[in-house]
Design a protein around this motif. Sequence first.
Motif, PDB file in Angstrom:
ATOM      1  N   ILE A  40     -44.278  55.840  14.837  1.00 52.96           N
ATOM      2  CA  ILE A  40     -43.215  56.684  16.008  1.00 52.96           C
ATOM      3  C   ILE A  40     -41.512  56.340  15.421  1.00 52.96           C
ATOM      4  N   ALA A  41     -41.495  55.842  14.530  1.00 54.63           N
ATOM      5  CA  ALA A  41     -40.085  55.394  14.147  1.00 54.63           C
ATOM      6  C   ALA A  41     -40.035  56.636  12.980  1.00 54.63           C
ATOM      7  N   ALA A  42     -40.646  56.852  12.424  1.00 59.15           N
ATOM      8  CA  ALA A  42     -40.423  57.628  11.078  1.00 59.15           C
ATOM      9  C   ALA A  42     -40.546  58.833  11.623  1.00 59.15           C
ATOM     10  N   VAL A  43     -40.960  59.533  12.446  1.00 65.16           N
ATOM     11  CA  VAL A  43     -41.202  61.097  13.202  1.00 65.16           C
ATOM     12  C   VAL A  43     -40.028  61.059  13.852  1.00 65.16           C
ATOM     13  N   ASP A  44     -39.000  60.357  14.778  1.00 66.46           N
ATOM     14  CA  ASP A  44     -38.191  59.734  15.055  1.00 66.46           C
ATOM     15  C   ASP A  44     -37.180  60.224  13.805  1.00 66.46           C
ATOM     16  N   ALA A  45     -37.204  59.432  12.422  1.00 65.21           N
ATOM     17  CA  ALA A  45     -36.576  59.259  11.687  1.00 65.21           C
ATOM     18  C   ALA A  45     -36.584  60.999  11.155  1.00 65.21           C
ATOM     19  N   ALA A  46     -37.596  61.699  10.999  1.00 66.05           N
ATOM     20  CA  ALA A  46     -37.798  62.980  10.787  1.00 66.05           C
ATOM     21  C   ALA A  46     -37.108  63.866  11.462  1.00 66.05           C
ATOM     22  N   LEU A  47     -37.504  64.047  12.725  1.00 65.65           N
ATOM     23  CA  LEU A  47     -35.986  65.015  13.552  1.00 65.65           C
ATOM     24  C   LEU A  47     -35.179  64.408  13.839  1.00 65.65           C
ATOM     25  N   SER A  48     -34.264  63.447  13.642  1.00 66.42           N
ATOM     26  CA  SER A  48     -32.915  63.255  13.505  1.00 66.42           C
ATOM     27  C   SER A  48     -32.570  64.022  11.809  1.00 66.42           C
ATOM     28  N   LYS A  49     -32.967  64.262  10.882  1.00 69.82           N
ATOM     29  CA  LYS A  49     -32.836  64.209   9.668  1.00 69.82           C
ATOM     30  C   LYS A  49     -32.920  65.771   9.471  1.00 69.82           C
ATOM     31  N   LEU A  50     -34.003  66.513  10.460  1.00 67.60           N
ATOM     32  CA  LEU A  50     -34.160  67.970  10.742  1.00 67.60           C
ATOM     33  C   LEU A  50     -33.272  68.038  11.063  1.00 67.60           C
ATOM     34  N   ALA A  51     -32.155  67.343  12.020  1.00 67.31           N
ATOM     35  CA  ALA A  51     -31.442  67.526  13.285  1.00 67.31           C
ATOM     36  C   ALA A  51     -29.460  68.207  12.535  1.00 67.31           C
ATOM     37  N   ALA A  52     -29.937  67.300  11.482  1.00 63.39           N
ATOM     38  CA  ALA A  52     -28.767  66.722  10.199  1.00 63.39           C
ATOM     39  C   ALA A  52     -28.078  68.094   9.678  1.00 63.39           C
TER      40      ALA A  52
END
Length: 145
Positions: A40-52
Motif C-alpha cells: 500500500i505504501a509503495a502504491v502511494d509512493a508511486a502516485l506521489s512520484k507521478l504527481a511530482a
Amino acid sequence: SARYSGCAGMAADSTAMTAVAASSTAMTAVAASATAMGKIAAVDAALSKLAASTTAMDALYARKKQMKGGSASKSGKFIILEISQSNAFNTSKYGYATLSDGSKPDWSSYLAKYAFFQKYPKYATYMLNDTDSDDYIYYFDIASP
C-alpha cells in the motif's frame, strides 16, 4: 507502451485492493501484515512520484478524457488532471471526487491543471460534476488509458 505499463499494474493492484478494503476480515489481516502495508505504501509512493513529475503528468494529460455535463458522474479508477474553474465543490449537492482512501477533499483551491492530484496524490474512485452544463473534469482513466 512501456511508459503506461506502470499504470496498468496500478489498475490491477487497485482492483484487488478495492476487494480487500471492502472486507473487514481482510483489512484486519492487511493491517497485521507488514508486507501488505508495504505494498500500500509503495502504491502511494508511486502516485506521489507521478504527481511530482511534470513529464509524467504531461504524458497522462495527452491521453486525458473529459467528463462534462450537469451532475455527470463516473465510477472507476481515475487520476484527476484538471477541474474546470467554475466547478463548485459540495458533497451534498455539487461536485466532488471520492479518493482511493475514501476521502472527499475540497477541491475549491485546486482547480488549475494538475493541482488537485498534486495536492492529493491518490486515484479517484468516483467523480461527480457540478450541476452546470459547462463544467468538466479532465481525467486519466487508469483501467482504460
